[in-house]
Design a protein around this motif. Structure first.
Motif: not given
Length: 422
Positions: A239-261
């Motif tokens: 349960x804990x590692x699932x969310x950690x690896x969402x950060x590690x694999x998708x954080x840059x995409x989230x910042x670009x797609x949803x936050x527009x950076x």
């Protein structure tokens, strides 16, 4: 005599913390090896004409072998010791990284990522064995957390460091340099590491503790899977590692797609949560050790940062889908990652508190296996949700749910070792 004992104690302290620093450096190199493909992703895809689907499978090729290889890796560390296993592991993962620079086909790329996953599996179990060997139970939390801090340091420095190497030396040169770092760490480890002498062991654990260990009934590797505690540790870490690896694999995409950076802005902003994670790992070890020094039972002391961190992380990421302010989202992301890292080092220390002394690495590896099943599922589930909804909203809600499952599994169902593993 007292002066000699004081000198021996100071020498032992300096020696064992030297090993921890070397393992910390090893952890940084370990995670830099994992990050190389992520940094070179678009460059390699363009050069070899690979689709995004092919790159997705290639990026995930490390995780499943790593998760599965943790099971035999823990047993091997218990059997052969951390000196041999860390030397073997660092040598093989460094070789795989260097060879990646000379690969010219998708199949060879994939095979080398699989080898990398298998080779890196004994590292953290070796570190766990070192802390169990060189540190008393009441002081293991901090050194274990320091070793685990290496992953967060690497996550924070990988984007700028590896990008500079790739731009100045090409992606092939980047792989060779990072692989060479690992070979250097292996040579230093083989040269310097040793197990404590009998005198040093007696300084670490008093005679009563030694007698307790000798009389302890030792569980076999297979018996660990029969214990409820083992499965609660697997589920909790999942349960804990699932969310950690969402950060590690998708954080840059989230910042670009949803936050527009922009891509350049993302490289800087994405490092903020990982810097917060460095503090979280260290603080988790300090908190758990402080409770032990106050007389709290070891397992309960480990639960405090594990459960508290998971709950705080869930409370931080769950509101993100409903907030439109970018700054607030970045703050919540940073607090969420900080909180999710509070358990990181302590989870490994927990295995040393629960398992019989000759099964520490085995139990730690089984727990890590569960964690990396969650890690391997995270990028896949995130991709599916994005394809179906076009948004990260449900990803954050799912991550919060898994974090709460992890908190409940560790907090409610995990029991003291005398009640579970005998």
């Amino acid at each position: 005599m007292s002066i000699m004992n004081k000198d021996n104690s100071q020498k032992k302290a300096g020696l064992r913390w030297g090993f921890i620093i070397l393992l910390l450096i090893g952890a940084v190199v370990n995670y830099l090896d994992r990050s190389t493909l992520s940094i070179a992703n678009t460059t390699i895809a363009e050069e070899f004409g690979l689709s995004q689907t092919q790159m997705g499978f290639l990026l995930s090729a490390f995780l499943w072998p790593y998760a599965l290889a943790n099971l035999p890796a823990g047993w091997l560390v218990d059997k052969f010791g951390p000196k041999k296993m860390f030397a073997w592991a660092s040598g093989l993962w460094s070789l795989a990284t260097v060879l990646f620079a000379f690969a010219n086909s998708y199949s060879l790329f994939y095979a080398l990522r699989v080898v990398l996953g298998v080779a890196e599996s004994p590292f953290f179990t070796s570190g766990l064995k070192v802390t169990e060997t060189w540190f008393a139970k009441k002081e293991r939390g901090l050194p274990t957390s320091i070793i685990n801090t290496g992953s967060q340091i690497a996550n924070a420095i990988a984007p700028p460091l590896l990008t500079v190497l790739m731009l100045t030396m090409s992606w092939r040169g980047m792989f060779i340099i990072v692989g060479a770092f690992g070979i250097l760490v292996m040579i230093v480890w083989v040269k310097l590491y040793r197990n404590p002498t009998e005198t040093e062991r007696n300084m670490i654990k008093n005679e009563v503790q030694q007698e307790e260990i000798k009389k302890e009934k030792q569980a076999t590797w297979g018996e660990l899977f029969k214990q409820k505690t083992t499965w609660f540790m697997v589920i909790g870490n999942f349960g804990i590692m699932f969310t950690i690896w969402v950060y590690l694999t998708w954080l840059p995409s989230y910042l670009e797609i949803e936050q527009g950076f922009s891509l350049k802005e993302t490289g800087f902003i994405a490092s903020i949560p990982f810097i917060a994670g460095i503090i979280g790992v260290l603080l988790g070890g300090i908190i758990s050790d402080s409770f032990i020094r106050k007389g709290v039972q070891p397992v309960t002391s480990r639960k405090v940062p594990i459960v508290g961190g998971a709950i705080l992380a869930a409370a931080s990421v769950a509101p993100i889908p409903f907030i439109e302010n970018t700054v607030v989202c970045i703050v919540l992301l940073s607090v969420g990652y900080f909180a999710s890292q509070l358990p990181s080092g302590v989870i490994w220390t927990l295995a040393a508190d629960i398992a019989p002394s000759n099964q520490v690495s085995s139990l730690g590896a089984i727990q890590n296996f569960g964690g990396f099943l969650g890690a391997a599922l995270a990028p896949i589930m995130t991709g599916i949700i994005l394809d179906q909804t076009g948004s990260f909203n449900n990803v954050f809600l799912l991550g919060a749910g898994f974090l709460l499952i992890g908190a409940i599994s560790y907090g409610v169902f995990l029991k003291e070792p005398k009640e579970v593993i005998n």
